[in-house]
Structures are given as C-alpha cells and as structure tokens.
Design a protein around this motif. Structure first.
Motif: not given
Ligand SMILES: [Mg+2]
Ligand SMILES: Nc1ncnc2c1ncn2[C@@H]1O[C@H](COP(=O)(O)OP(=O)(O)O)[C@@H](O)[C@H]1O
Lengths: 257, 252
Positions: A54, A98, A176-177
């Motif tokens: 991140s 995320q 992000d993820e």
């Molecule tokens: Mg992360």
C-alpha cells in the motif's frame, strides 16, 4: 474466466519507479525498489501483509513522499510537481482503496458526483446524471444508486469504489487488495470487473494482492515484493515454477486446501 | 524526559504548520460555500435542544441563587440588571462554548478521524478535492460563525429563565424586566460577548478538526480524537476566558 493475456509493449512506460526507499522511523519498508508499469497491462504486485504494498502505491500517487529515489507517472516527476500540477496528474490515476473508502455521509449517487462536480465544472445537471448512471451501469450497480454505503455488501462497495474512480476516465488504475475480505464467488466477480475495466477503459493497472487466484486471473505480468525489494518478475507460470523458498511458502499457503 | 519535551515541541511545530495552512487555505479560492452553509446548519441545529435547555436552566438557577444575597440589602429590584450583566458578559459565551465543545467538538473529532481511518480523506485527495479545505476550513468557519449566533440565542433563553425565576416571587411585567435588562448592558458588553464567542468558536473548530484530521490510524484513534477534541477545547476556552477578562479590564 481466463482472459487472453496481452502482449506487453515495453517501449511505452506509464509508471517508472526508480530506486525508491521509504522508512517510517526505524522501520525500513521499501529499499531501492524499481518498478515499471507498461501501457495497457495489468501488473499484479504480490507480497505478504505489511511488506509495503500500500505504501508503494501511495508513493506513486503522491500521498506519501519517498526518502530517496524517483517516481515518474505519465512522464511527470511526481515529487517535483506543485500542488495544482499534482492534482491535475492525480485525475489521470484511479485509486480503488482496500476498504473502498466510500464517503459514508453521502448516497451512492453523491459519491460518484463528488469528483465529477469538483473537477469538471462546466457539466450540466443532465450530463452529470447521465455520466453517473452510465458508469454505475457499467459496474452493474445502477439499482443501488440511491442507497447509502452502509446498506451495501463488501463486494457492492468495492464496485461503487471502482465506479467512483472510473467516472474521471483515468488512464491508470491502482487497486489496493481488491478481493481482500470478500467471499470466493464475489472475488471472481471483482476479478472479472478488473479485466472488463482494462478492456473497456483502456487502462494500465497496478493490482495489489496476496490472493493468487486474483493474480492468475487478472495479471498480465506479476512482480513479487520480498524483503523490501521486487525479486521476481514474470508471468504467473514463470513465477511459480521458481525454486525460491520464499515464493514456495506463498504458493503452499494459498493452495493448502 | 528529554524525549517528552521533544515530542511536545514537535507537536507545537505541527500546530503551527496547521494554523498557517488554515489561513493560507482560507484566503485562496475555490471557496466551499455550500459546505460551509451545510456545516453551519449542522452545528446550530444539532446542538439546539441541548443548548436551549442548558441556557434556560443557567438563567433560572443563577437568578434564584442571587436572590438571597440581594434580599439582605433589600435590593431585589436590581436582579434584572445583575443577571443581564452576568449572562451577557460571561455566562452565555461560556455555557455556549462548553456545550459546543462537548457536542460539536466530539462530533467533528470523531467524524474526521473516522474518515481518516477509512481512507476517505485519502480518497478525496487523490480525486482532485483538497480535503483540508473541504473538511477543515469549512468546519472552522462554521463554528466561528455559528457559535456567536448560538451565544445570542443562549443569552435570550437565559434571560427568559431569569425572568421566570423572578416571576415566581415578584410581580414584574415582561416589558419592565427587559427594559431594565437592556439599560444595564452597553455596546462594550455586547462587543465583548461577540469577541468571546468568536474566539471560542474558532478554538473549538480548529482544535476539533486538528484532533480529527491528525488522528492516528486504527479504530482507537477515533475515540482518542473525539476525547482530545473535547478536553483540549474546554481547557483552551477557560484559558482564553481568563486572558479576555484581563484584556477587557483595560477598557473598563
Ligand atoms: Mg495494504
Ligand atoms: N503513514 C504511516 N506511518 C507509519 N507507518 C506506516 C504508515 N503507513 C504504513 N506504515 C507501516 O508500513 C508497513 C507497510 O504497510 P502497508 O504498505 O500498508 O503494508 P501492505 O503491504 O500490507 O499493504 C506497515 O508495517 C505499516 O505499519
């Protein structure tokens, strides 16, 4: 489910990260990391939790400053831009957070309007509505347009988050993820959506994940962040035929069942 | 020990930078008028019931408590001017500020820090909105305007409470009560009230936004931010009250 992998054009670099380092106090997160994103590709960044994935994309979008090294996005040096130039550049980068980072005091419609109204001030009300409905329809969420984010499931929130960045027609997407915390079926949906976005909006994307199924489905190319550096690059098959113990540990864990 | 001093100094540097940034963003366009008005409304509307009740009770109780002392000198007819001076000069701004610090301060602190924890602030930043201007500047302006308005309202409600308290014992018409009230206070008292309210309003807004905007990550950061917004605002309000009292003494 498997999309045809694109042939990466290595002459056209969209993001060029050179020897960047970042520490928080005594914690050295990234050390002399190099990374290139080529036009039109889906680049997957794999790595364990807390390895600084991140942090890496926050450095690229200028949310954090590197201690050393250079970052170029679309030919511009991110850390040499003034505030308004940086804002201009960021409009070309879509960021899917995320936890989706939806504005929870606003409806879905207002969430999508928010970046549009503030950055394209000459749009009429009708144009804004059309644009919002169009993009929402594209991610299959038109029916939720008047709901609040708290009424949505994790997968739906993710779709709205992606729609909110797409509304500015970014050239680059950073996820992000995208599949973290979602059930396997929803993961498949989101992976499909990432591929659709690449095709329909012609984006170049960085997808951060520790989910191998996601990496395999969406990635044209994969890099692996190990010990503060990128140590493995290649297609999914190339990486997982590697003899490296650290890569194998990752592989074993994901296929434990 | 040295570490502690160092961290305090660093905090001061942060606060200094925050205030500089605030004034710079305050004067540079674009201005978030819509958001400022929305925040003013939020601030006023949400604290109205609580502040009405408190203002009324303070006026009522203060009058009741002052009566015996004045009675000793047979001077109960001075009650209206006594309470009007007390309420306008210090009770109304203080009560408003303390209630606002508790109600508005904690709300701002918690709201901004939860936006920070869930990356909503980052999301604004990357999508071409200046979150400092949109979230912080608009809220600080709103408290700086809103709290003086609330303060006038509290004075009114407090005086009403005082009037009802007097009515229990004496026959006094509404009109003659308010005639005495307005005779007792001058322009200086009113300007002093506005000065206090503006200073308190700015303090509450700036402190609460600072606490929320710079909160630590994680869910416990939200609680801490709300708490520190309230505690620090209240402490500063009292400190400023002392300074303002000294300052105004020069004029009287
Ligand atoms: Mg992360
Ligand atoms: N703003 C920050 N301040 C201090 N430490 C941070 C900050 N952001 C991230 N870190 C630390 O950097 C490390 C890597 O974080 P992150 O990039 O979020 O990991 P991940 O690879 O799981 O995304 C973590 O140990 C985290 O605590």
């Amino acid at each position: 489910m498997h999309k045809p992998k694109i042939q990466v054009d290595t002459s056209n670099v969209v993001i060029d990260v050179r020897k960047i380092s970042k520490s928080f106090g005594d914690l050295h997160i990234l050390q002399e990391v190099d990374l290139q994103l080529y036009n039109g590709e889906n680049l997957v960044v794999l790595g364990r939790s807390g390895t600084g994935k991140s942090v890496l994309i926050k450095l690229i979008s200028g949310l954090l400053k590197p201690d050393a090294g250079e970052i170029q996005v679309l030919g511009q040096h991110v850390n040499q831009l003034n505030e308004s130039e940086l804002r201009e550049l960021r409009l070309k980068i879509g960021f899917s957070f995320q936890n989706s980072a939806l504005y929870d005091s606003m409806t879905v419609r207002e969430n999508l309007e928010f970046p549009l109204i503030r950055n394209k001030r000459n749009l009429t009300r009708a144009e804004i509505n059309r644009e919002v409905e169009d993009v929402l329809d594209g991610v299959g969420m038109l029916s939720s347009i008047n709901q609040m984010p708290s009424e949505l499931s994790g997968g739906q929130r993710k779709r709205i988050g992606i729609a909110r960045t797409l509304i500015l027609r970014p050239e680059i997407m950073m996820y992000d993820e995208p599949t973290a915390g979602l059930d396997p079926i929803t993961c498949l949906d989101i992976n499909g959506l990432i591929n659709e976005v690449q095709e329909r909006y012609q984006t170049s994307s960085i997808i951060i994940t520790h989910d191998l199924a996601c990496a395999k489905t969406v990635g044209d190319r994969i890099v692996m962040l190990l010990d503060s550096k990128f140590e493995r690059q290649g297609t999914f098959e190339q990486i997982f035929n590697s003899e490296d113990e650290r890569v194998k540990a990752f592989y074993d864990y994901n296929f434990i069942l | 020990m040295i570490k502690k001093i160092k961290s305090i100094l660093i905090e001061f540097a942060h606060i200094h930078r925050y205030l500089m940034k605030f004034f710079r963003e305050l004067v540079t366009p674009p201005y978030e008028f819509k958001e400022i008005i929305r925040q003013c409304f939020e601030i006023g509307w949400k604290s109205l019931p609580l502040i009405s009740m408190t203002g009324f009770i303070v006026g009522f109780v203060f009058t009741k408590q002052s009566r015996p002392s004045l009675e000793e000198f047979g001077a109960t007819s001075w009650l209206p001017s006594l309470i009007s001076i007390a309420i306008v000069r210090s009770l109304a701004p203080l009560v408003t500020a303390l209630i606002a610090a508790g109600k508005i301060g904690s709300q701002i602190g918690a709201e901004l820090s939860s936006m920070k924890v869930t990356e909503q602030i980052d999301a604004m930043e990357v999508s071409g909105t200046n979150p400092f201007k949109y979230l912080v500047v608009s809220r600080v302006i709103a408290t700086t305007i809103g709290i003086p308005i609330l303060c006038f309202y509290v004075s009114g409600i407090g005086l009403l409470g005082g009037y009802l308290s007097i009515r229990i014992h004496d026959q006094m018409s509404f009109l003659s009560f308010f005639t005495q009230v307005f005779e007792a206070i001058g322009y200086i008292d009113l300007s002093a009230m506005i000065l206090r309210a503006v200073v308190f309003g700015f303090t509450i807004g700036a402190v609460s936004c600072y606490a929320g905007f710079n909160s630590s990550k994680g869910t416990e950061g939200v609680g801490k931010a709300a708490n520190s917004a309230v505690v620090t605002s209240m402490f500063l309000v009292f400190l400023e009250e002392i300074i303002i009292v000294q300052f105004l003494a020069i004029f009287n």
